[in-house]
Design a protein around this motif. Structure first.
Motif, short mmCIF file in Angstrom:
data_model
loop_
_atom_site.label_atom_id
_atom_site.label_comp_id
_atom_site.label_asym_id
_atom_site.label_seq_id
_atom_site.Cartn_x
_atom_site.Cartn_y
_atom_site.Cartn_z
N THR A 106 0.83 -1.20 0.00
CA THR A 106 0.00 0.00 0.00
C THR A 106 0.87 1.26 0.00
OG1 THR A 106 -0.10 0.00 2.43
CG2 THR A 106 -1.84 -1.18 1.24
N ALA A 107 0.28 2.36 -0.40
CA ALA A 107 1.01 3.64 -0.43
C ALA A 107 1.25 4.14 0.99
CB ALA A 107 0.22 4.66 -1.22
N ALA A 108 2.45 4.62 1.25
CA ALA A 108 2.81 5.16 2.55
C ALA A 108 3.98 6.12 2.38
CB ALA A 108 3.18 4.04 3.52
N PRO A 109 4.19 7.03 3.34
CA PRO A 109 5.33 7.95 3.23
C PRO A 109 6.67 7.28 3.51
CG PRO A 109 4.11 8.37 5.25
CD PRO A 109 3.31 7.38 4.47
N SER A 110 6.67 6.17 4.25
CA SER A 110 7.91 5.44 4.54
C SER A 110 7.55 4.00 4.91
CB SER A 110 8.71 6.10 5.67
OG SER A 110 7.97 6.07 6.88
N TYR A 111 8.57 3.14 4.89
CA TYR A 111 8.32 1.71 5.09
C TYR A 111 9.38 1.11 6.01
CZ TYR A 111 5.23 2.13 1.04
OH TYR A 111 4.24 2.51 0.18
N LEU A 112 8.93 0.14 6.82
CA LEU A 112 9.82 -0.72 7.57
C LEU A 112 9.46 -2.16 7.21
CD1 LEU A 112 11.91 -1.39 9.80
CD2 LEU A 112 10.02 -1.30 11.45
N PHE A 113 10.43 -2.88 6.65
CA PHE A 113 10.23 -4.28 6.30
C PHE A 113 10.93 -5.14 7.35
CE2 PHE A 113 10.27 -1.93 2.24
CZ PHE A 113 8.98 -2.24 1.79
N VAL A 114 10.22 -6.16 7.83
CA VAL A 114 10.78 -7.06 8.84
C VAL A 114 10.61 -8.49 8.34
CG1 VAL A 114 10.71 -7.84 11.23
CG2 VAL A 114 10.18 -5.45 10.67
N GLY A 115 11.72 -9.15 8.07
CA GLY A 115 11.69 -10.51 7.56
C GLY A 115 12.33 -11.48 8.53
N GLY A 116 11.70 -12.62 8.71
CA GLY A 116 12.26 -13.68 9.53
C GLY A 116 12.45 -14.93 8.70
N GLY A 117 13.70 -15.35 8.49
CA GLY A 117 13.97 -16.55 7.71
C GLY A 117 13.44 -16.46 6.29
N ILE A 118 12.72 -17.50 5.84
CA ILE A 118 12.21 -17.52 4.47
C ILE A 118 11.13 -16.47 4.27
CG2 ILE A 118 10.38 -19.22 4.85
CD1 ILE A 118 12.87 -19.02 1.86
N GLY A 119 10.69 -15.83 5.34
CA GLY A 119 9.73 -14.73 5.23
C GLY A 119 10.29 -13.52 4.49
N ILE A 120 11.56 -13.55 4.15
CA ILE A 120 12.13 -12.45 3.36
C ILE A 120 11.56 -12.43 1.95
CG2 ILE A 120 14.09 -13.81 2.53
CD1 ILE A 120 14.13 -10.07 3.50
N THR A 121 11.08 -13.57 1.45
CA THR A 121 10.76 -13.67 0.02
C THR A 121 9.71 -12.68 -0.46
OG1 THR A 121 9.35 -15.59 0.51
CG2 THR A 121 11.57 -16.02 -0.29
N PRO A 122 8.55 -12.51 0.19
CA PRO A 122 7.59 -11.54 -0.35
C PRO A 122 8.04 -10.10 -0.19
CG PRO A 122 6.82 -12.36 1.75
CD PRO A 122 8.02 -13.18 1.39
N LEU A 123 9.00 -9.87 0.71
CA LEU A 123 9.47 -8.50 0.95
C LEU A 123 10.43 -8.01 -0.14
CD1 LEU A 123 10.14 -8.73 4.80
CD2 LEU A 123 8.01 -8.16 3.61
N LEU A 124 11.10 -8.92 -0.83
CA LEU A 124 12.10 -8.51 -1.82
C LEU A 124 11.51 -7.65 -2.93
CD1 LEU A 124 14.18 -11.81 -2.14
CD2 LEU A 124 14.76 -9.75 -0.84
N PRO A 125 10.41 -8.06 -3.59
CA PRO A 125 9.84 -7.18 -4.62
C PRO A 125 9.30 -5.88 -4.04
CG PRO A 125 9.00 -9.43 -4.82
CD PRO A 125 9.69 -9.34 -3.50
N MET A 126 8.85 -5.93 -2.79
CA MET A 126 8.32 -4.72 -2.17
C MET A 126 9.41 -3.67 -1.99
SD MET A 126 5.77 -6.08 0.80
CE MET A 126 4.29 -7.02 0.42
N LEU A 127 10.51 -4.07 -1.39
CA LEU A 127 11.54 -3.07 -1.11
C LEU A 127 12.17 -2.56 -2.41
CD1 LEU A 127 14.65 -4.47 -1.27
CD2 LEU A 127 13.80 -5.56 0.80
#
Length: 316
Positions: A106-127
């Protein structure tokens, strides 16, 4: 995967290690056709022998020629990861459903991504998307050991000033409180990882109104079903009423009655079986809908959720 839902056949064109116990699998259309469009946060259903499992897309949405997922070997899993690691080979054809997205950026002024183990995978395209847009962001990434953290070297090389790698054997558990307190007002927090991490960040965000939390679970919530009772489901299109027994799901009751419905994971994590609720109050047990979406009571995942009222009317 339902009988009335035919998965697309795709060919495995790449399989390579991404970390200790993790392989990246790349898929393409066997005839070279363009693949479906997708957005960060989306996942695929992979048909692996006689089971179907969901894996987050971690490649580039702009690449219409291939799709990439990363799979962690789960020693105590139900067979999906073992199939990928031990049986799936480059050149194989497999059935693929989706992409589907229950974790949209979603649209936001800033982002914090938090990944644990294989949970990094959906965050990669986001960041990547956020970085391309020039927006401020940080990644807090934890894992058991540095060697077990997929794509860690690529991330630190590409974004040395934005990525905080925190392997547990070196740093202990992730310092969520400090990361959240340092986030600017309006920050969107995206977190994916094991259940203890998700529960910890949900707890930490409850008293921090300056951030908005979005989580994705890749394992079902644990539910105490000892006091479940029977209830009825009415189909709005026909008025037919189906009784759901105390020990069966809405999905199973509908299938038993010959009602064709889409489903995949059967554990409330993929979103395939979402159905609109026209009357009654669901007992939400899924890991897809947000707390606000569950409170609206206008949709439910029929593979796990039940009813708080004697009858539900569904848009079927």
């Amino acid at each position: 995967m339902t009988d009335n839902q035919t998965p697309q056949q795709m060919r495995v064109i790449g399989k390579e290690p991404a970390a200790a116990g993790v392989v990246a699998v790349t898929l393409a259309d066997p005839d070279g056709a363009a693949l479906p469009n997708w957005e960060p946060g989306a996942h695929l259903d992979l048909v692996l022998g006689d089971i179907t499992r969901q894996y987050s897309l971690c490649g580039d949405p702009a690449d219409g020629s291939s799709l990439t997922v990363a799979v962690l070997r789960e020693p105590n899993g139900r067979g999906g990861s073992a199939f990928v690691h031990d049986k799936l080979e480059v050149g194989d054809l497999i059935g693929v459903g989706g992409p589907r997205n229950n974790f949209a950026l979603t649209a936001a002024p800033s982002y914090l991504f938090v990944g644990g183990g294989i949970g990094i995978t959906p965050l990669l395209p986001m960041l990547r998307r956020v970085d391309e847009g020039g927006l401020p962001w940080r990644l807090l990434y934890g894992g058991r050991t540095r060697a077990s953290m997929a794509f860690a070297d690529d991330l630190t090389a590409a974004y040395p000033d934005r990525v905080d790698l925190r392997p547990q054997d070196e740093y202990g558990i992730l310092d969520l409180v400090s990361a959240l307190d340092a986030a600017p007002p309006g920050t969107a927090v995206y977190c994916c990882g094991p259940e203890p991490l998700l529960q910890a960040i949900e707890s930490a965000c409850r008293d921090r109104d300056h951030v908005t939390l979005h989580v994705e679970r890749f394992a079902p919530k644990q539910i105490d079903a000892r006091e479940d009772g029977a209830f009825e489901v009415e189909l709005s299109s026909s008025g037919a009423v189906v009784e759901v027994g105390a020990s069966e799901s809405v999905l199973d009751a509908l299938l038993r009655s010959g009602v064709a419905v889409d489903f995949s994971c059967r554990e409330g994590t993929c979103g395939t079986c979402e159905v609109a609720v026209l009357a009654g109050r669901p007992d939400h047990r899924d890991s897809v809908l947000t707390e606000d979406e569950q409170a609206a009571n206008d949709a439910m995942m029929i593979c796990v959720s039940r009813s708080c009222t004697p009858k539900l009317v569904l848009d079927l």
